[in-house]
Write a protein that holds these residues in place. Structure first.
Motif, PDB file in Angstrom:
ATOM      1  N   VAL A  76     -16.167  20.695  11.569  1.00  0.00           N
ATOM      2  CA  VAL A  76     -16.204  19.606  12.538  1.00  0.00           C
ATOM      3  C   VAL A  76     -15.344  19.953  13.754  1.00  0.00           C
ATOM      4  O   VAL A  76     -14.169  20.301  13.624  1.00  0.00           O
ATOM      5  N   VAL A  77     -15.965  19.863  14.937  1.00  0.00           N
ATOM      6  CA  VAL A  77     -15.245  20.036  16.201  1.00  0.00           C
ATOM      7  C   VAL A  77     -14.721  18.691  16.682  1.00  0.00           C
ATOM      8  O   VAL A  77     -13.570  18.559  17.097  1.00  0.00           O
ATOM      9  N   SER A  78     -15.569  17.655  16.598  1.00  0.00           N
ATOM     10  CA  SER A  78     -15.161  16.302  16.967  1.00  0.00           C
ATOM     11  C   SER A  78     -16.121  15.307  16.326  1.00  0.00           C
ATOM     12  O   SER A  78     -17.265  15.639  16.012  1.00  0.00           O
ATOM     13  N   ASP A  79     -15.613  14.093  16.111  1.00  0.00           N
ATOM     14  CA  ASP A  79     -16.440  13.037  15.519  1.00  0.00           C
ATOM     15  C   ASP A  79     -16.048  11.704  16.132  1.00  0.00           C
ATOM     16  O   ASP A  79     -14.996  11.137  15.817  1.00  0.00           O
ATOM     17  N   LYS A  80     -16.893  11.183  17.013  1.00  0.00           N
ATOM     18  CA  LYS A  80     -16.611   9.926  17.695  1.00  0.00           C
ATOM     19  C   LYS A  80     -16.684   8.726  16.749  1.00  0.00           C
ATOM     20  O   LYS A  80     -16.150   7.659  17.049  1.00  0.00           O
ATOM     21  N   SER A  81     -17.336   8.907  15.588  1.00  0.00           N
ATOM     22  CA  SER A  81     -17.461   7.790  14.641  1.00  0.00           C
ATOM     23  C   SER A  81     -16.223   7.625  13.772  1.00  0.00           C
ATOM     24  O   SER A  81     -16.042   6.587  13.133  1.00  0.00           O
ATOM     25  N   GLY A  82     -15.376   8.667  13.713  1.00  0.00           N
ATOM     26  CA  GLY A  82     -14.188   8.615  12.870  1.00  0.00           C
ATOM     27  C   GLY A  82     -14.463   8.873  11.395  1.00  0.00           C
ATOM     28  O   GLY A  82     -13.570   8.733  10.556  1.00  0.00           O
ATOM     29  N   THR A  83     -15.690   9.285  11.063  1.00  0.00           N
ATOM     30  CA  THR A  83     -16.048   9.533   9.662  1.00  0.00           C
ATOM     31  C   THR A  83     -15.376  10.796   9.131  1.00  0.00           C
ATOM     32  O   THR A  83     -14.913  10.838   7.983  1.00  0.00           O
ATOM     33  N   PHE A  84     -15.345  11.841   9.981  1.00  0.00           N
ATOM     34  CA  PHE A  84     -14.786  13.129   9.571  1.00  0.00           C
ATOM     35  C   PHE A  84     -13.618  13.512  10.484  1.00  0.00           C
ATOM     36  O   PHE A  84     -13.543  13.072  11.638  1.00  0.00           O
ATOM     37  N   GLU A  85     -12.747  14.358   9.949  1.00  0.00           N
ATOM     38  CA  GLU A  85     -11.613  14.839  10.726  1.00  0.00           C
ATOM     39  C   GLU A  85     -11.943  16.181  11.372  1.00  0.00           C
ATOM     40  O   GLU A  85     -12.736  16.964  10.828  1.00  0.00           O
ATOM     41  N   LYS A  86     -11.325  16.449  12.508  1.00  0.00           N
ATOM     42  CA  LYS A  86     -11.482  17.749  13.149  1.00  0.00           C
ATOM     43  C   LYS A  86     -11.030  18.852  12.183  1.00  0.00           C
ATOM     44  O   LYS A  86      -9.997  18.735  11.530  1.00  0.00           O
ATOM     45  N   GLY A  87     -11.862  19.891  12.052  1.00  0.00           N
ATOM     46  CA  GLY A  87     -11.540  20.990  11.148  1.00  0.00           C
ATOM     47  C   GLY A  87     -12.100  20.826   9.748  1.00  0.00           C
ATOM     48  O   GLY A  87     -12.051  21.768   8.945  1.00  0.00           O
ATOM     49  N   GLN A  88     -12.636  19.638   9.428  1.00  0.00           N
ATOM     50  CA  GLN A  88     -13.185  19.407   8.098  1.00  0.00           C
ATOM     51  C   GLN A  88     -14.496  20.187   7.934  1.00  0.00           C
ATOM     52  O   GLN A  88     -15.314  20.286   8.864  1.00  0.00           O
ATOM     53  N   GLU A  89     -14.720  20.739   6.762  1.00  0.00           N
ATOM     54  CA  GLU A  89     -15.938  21.508   6.489  1.00  0.00           C
ATOM     55  C   GLU A  89     -17.012  20.581   5.915  1.00  0.00           C
ATOM     56  O   GLU A  89     -16.737  19.798   5.001  1.00  0.00           O
ATOM     57  N   VAL A  90     -18.215  20.696   6.471  1.00  0.00           N
ATOM     58  CA  VAL A  90     -19.307  19.795   6.095  1.00  0.00           C
ATOM     59  C   VAL A  90     -20.600  20.586   5.895  1.00  0.00           C
ATOM     60  O   VAL A  90     -20.735  21.724   6.355  1.00  0.00           O
ATOM     61  N   VAL A  91     -21.541  19.973   5.192  1.00  0.00           N
ATOM     62  CA  VAL A  91     -22.876  20.550   5.008  1.00  0.00           C
ATOM     63  C   VAL A  91     -23.905  19.505   5.409  1.00  0.00           C
ATOM     64  O   VAL A  91     -23.686  18.297   5.255  1.00  0.00           O
ATOM     65  N   ILE A  92     -25.042  19.992   5.919  1.00  0.00           N
ATOM     66  CA  ILE A  92     -26.103  19.113   6.383  1.00  0.00           C
ATOM     67  C   ILE A  92     -27.436  19.686   5.944  1.00  0.00           C
ATOM     68  O   ILE A  92     -27.687  20.882   6.110  1.00  0.00           O
ATOM     69  N   PHE A  93     -28.276  18.855   5.360  1.00  0.00           N
ATOM     70  CA  PHE A  93     -29.675  19.236   5.184  1.00  0.00           C
ATOM     71  C   PHE A  93     -30.529  17.987   5.229  1.00  0.00           C
ATOM     72  O   PHE A  93     -30.109  16.907   4.831  1.00  0.00           O
ATOM     73  N   GLY A  94     -31.752  18.143   5.755  1.00  0.00           N
ATOM     74  CA  GLY A  94     -32.671  17.022   5.825  1.00  0.00           C
ATOM     75  C   GLY A  94     -32.549  16.217   7.105  1.00  0.00           C
ATOM     76  O   GLY A  94     -31.998  16.664   8.107  1.00  0.00           O
ATOM     77  N   TYR A  95     -33.078  14.981   7.057  1.00  0.00           N
ATOM     78  CA  TYR A  95     -33.227  14.108   8.210  1.00  0.00           C
ATOM     79  C   TYR A  95     -34.001  14.864   9.296  1.00  0.00           C
ATOM     80  O   TYR A  95     -34.940  15.601   8.988  1.00  0.00           O
ATOM     81  N   ASP A  96     -33.630  14.750  10.543  1.00  0.00           N
ATOM     82  CA  ASP A  96     -34.417  15.370  11.615  1.00  0.00           C
ATOM     83  C   ASP A  96     -33.856  16.731  12.041  1.00  0.00           C
ATOM     84  O   ASP A  96     -34.360  17.365  12.959  1.00  0.00           O
TER      85      ASP A  96
END
Length: 334
Positions: A76-96
């Motif tokens: 994560v570089v930035s998250d305006k929603s506040g869900t994740f912190e900068k530097g946190q590692e995330v995975v994404i699959f699906g949706y659009d």
């Protein structure tokens, strides 16, 4: 991060004569959609849907230029929603992602925050992408069979498209969980490799269709995972043991299904659809948890080939030429 920061990405462009060309280009963060979550992508993977998008399939991607990549793992570089912190590692699959939203074959992506989940603790970013969409689809298929009561002692599980990404991981997970596996692949040269993954037997898929026009055939397998559709799916169902189930997650052979209802009403066979795109986020978290625990495969690196972002145009062409085998993990960051 400044919106004028540049990054590398695979870009597919439609030419004036209706052709589609793929190239690695420098893009700007300001080119990305204005979503809450900005991520630096470290790894992605290649899937058949990426190849269709990269070849100009308008059912997958309507607007070009476009960056494919239906899954991604990064920081994560930035998250305006506040869900994740900068530097946190995330995975994404699906949706659009990778469809009409620029995807994981670029070093930066901008997505809604509710498309991402925190990286499972037991998996690295690379390991998460060894599974990727193909592996998660395999895991969902196995899980759905288990929810229908499938047990190793019931008998063998048939897997079609065995040398592909979903098929190969399905074989490995089933074997890891103690199931006997009959793998179906038209690539005879892959037989030894499929047995190394855990297949007990490898057959040519055309043998599935030997049942012909008969409404049912001999009961040859307890359950099945189908990745190719068409007559193969119909004839798998005809030859599934009473009370068994067949999952469906692909249409490489055909989206059509031509058969009678006889297997459903005389043998209580079930046809189970698998969606790895729009399933609820909680279900995605749950399946990631399983692939990082009881479904986690030993020596994960053996199930994939790692490639660079620059190699992706060549490897995407392999899918369309039906020459792709196993899983391809893309080291996007380099």
């Amino acid at each position: 991060m400044s919106n004028d920061k540049t990054f590398k990405a695979l870009v597919v462009e439609e030419t004036s004569d209706g052709e589609f060309k793929k190239s690695i280009q420098e893009r700007s963060v300001s080119d990305l959609p204005d979503n809450d979550l900005l991520i630096e992508v470290h790894y992605s993977s290649l899937n058949y849907k990426d190849a269709m998008s990269a070849s100009g399939n308008k059912r997958i991607t309507k607007n070009y230029p476009h960056t494919p990549g239906i899954d991604a793992a990064g920081v994560v570089v930035s998250d305006k929603s506040g869900t994740f912190e900068k530097g946190q590692e995330v995975v994404i699959f699906g949706y659009d992602l990778g469809m009409d939203t620029d995807g994981g074959l670029g070093q930066m992506i901008s997505i809604p925050a509710d498309w991402a989940v925190a990286r499972p603790e037991a998996l690295s970013l690379k390991e998460a992408m060894i599974y990727g969409t193909g592996g998660l689809t395999a895991a969902l298929s196995v899980q759905k069979l288990q929810k229908m009561g499938a047990k190793p002692e019931d008998g063998p599980v048939a897997v079609t498209g065995a040398s592909g990404g979903v098929g190969s991981i399905s074989i490995a997970i089933l074997s890891h969980l103690g199931f006997e596996v009959i793998a179906f692949s038209s690539k005879s040269e892959q037989a030894d490799h499929l047995k190394e993954l855990g297949a007990n037997e490898v057959r040519n898929p055309d043998t599935i269709n030997e049942v012909g026009e008969r409404p049912v055939g001999r009961e040859l397998w307890a359950n099945a995972i189908d990745t190719i559709g068409g007559d193969y799916l119909a004839n798998l169902l005809k030859q599934t043991k009473a009370g068994g189930a067949v999952t469906s997650c692909g249409l490489a052979a055909s989206p059509e299904l031509s058969m009678t209802v006889i297997p459903f009403i005389t043998r209580a066979v079930s046809l189970l659809g698998i969606d790895s795109v729009y399933i609820p986020l909680e279900d995605k978290k749950a399946i990631w948890e399983r692939v990082s625990t009881d479904m986690k495969l030993p020596n994960l690196k053996q199930y994939c080939e790692e490639i660079t972002l620059e190699q992706t145009p060549e490897y995407l062409d392999r899918f369309m030429a039906k020459k792709a085998t196993g899983r391809y993990v893309v080291n996007v960051k380099g």
